[in-house]
Design an enzyme around this catalytic site. Sequence first.
Site, PDB file in Angstrom:
ATOM      1  N   ARG A 196       0.822  -1.220   0.000  1.00  0.00           N
ATOM      2  CA  ARG A 196       0.000   0.000   0.000  1.00  0.00           C
ATOM      3  C   ARG A 196       0.855   1.269   0.000  1.00  0.00           C
ATOM      4  NH1 ARG A 196      -5.441  -0.778   1.090  1.00  0.00           N
ATOM      5  NH2 ARG A 196      -6.033  -2.832   1.885  1.00  0.00           N
ATOM      6  N   ARG A 235     -22.484  -2.098  -2.783  1.00  0.00           N
ATOM      7  CA  ARG A 235     -21.716  -3.347  -2.798  1.00  0.00           C
ATOM      8  C   ARG A 235     -22.022  -4.233  -1.588  1.00  0.00           C
ATOM      9  NH1 ARG A 235     -15.271  -2.898  -3.379  1.00  0.00           N
ATOM     10  NH2 ARG A 235     -15.456  -1.918  -1.320  1.00  0.00           N
TER      11      ARG A 235
END
Length: 329
Positions: A196, A235
Amino acid sequence: MAFRSFRTLASHGRNHGQVAAAGLMVAAAATAASAQREEKHAQCFAAPLGVGLAAGAAGMYMYATQEADKANAVAAAQLAQAKEDLASETEKSQCLQKIIKEATFKPRKIMILFGPPGAGKGTQGPKIEELLNIPQLSTGDMLRAAVGAKTAIGLKASALMKAGKLVGDDVVVGIIKDRIQEADCKNGFILDGFPRTKEQAEMLDQLLKSKGEQVSRIVALEVPDSILDERICGRWIHKSSGRSYHVKFHPPKSMKLADGKPSKESMLDDVTGEPLMQRPDDTSEALVKRLGEYYGKTVPILDHYAPVVKKVDANQKASKVWNAILGAL
């Protein structure tokens, strides 16, 4: 004069529209003469009136027919092209999948799947996983598995979490090191959620270098920020498999609405029938923060791995996204 014009246009007109116009011009002239009580002119136009109306009507019918034929021809051509495009797209997908499946990756195929929240990693990742027969490794799943298995690195991570501390990069890299030595990673693996930051990327590079390996491909899914909010807020996820659903674009078969919204009890995984869940940070407010972190910390990693990065427009039909990914592989 009008009748001579009609004969000229009728004999030399380039299309049925001109013939219709000429005929109606004659009819109009005859009607006007009669209305003005000009007997001489009315008699002169008596015959042309009938001819003009008949020719005008016939010409208009032929013109309408001609235009309809043109429209039908255009529609037929468009339909044929759409069928050709679909066939070509399907054929391309099948061909690419065959080539990729038959390829042997030595050293291992080591991939990273990038994209902002809602870009489609949860949808495309399992498809890549199945195609290449390599596992998709989520840092969260690996961490939970290591803690549950009580491995040395898992116990270290567990102690940090119980103390309310963050699990450091060195621990995460240690968990990855253990995981990629398992049998299902013999042909390679896909990393999801790691690295990340650029620092994590450099630590991953060192780990792979010690084994004579390196990241071989990065697929970066790109979607405009304005589209992501709708994707994120609708979602639903099957936790154990990672399968992703969406109330608008890809609802589970079991979904039922109550007051215009999906009933939580009806949101079940198509494969197992188990309940689906929504992530607590799948909200508009949280998305703003997550995008800030993604662009601030994660995107620079793409520059770090520039030679092996392939960017994919994920804001198009699912079949086109998949074909673009196949091309990137």
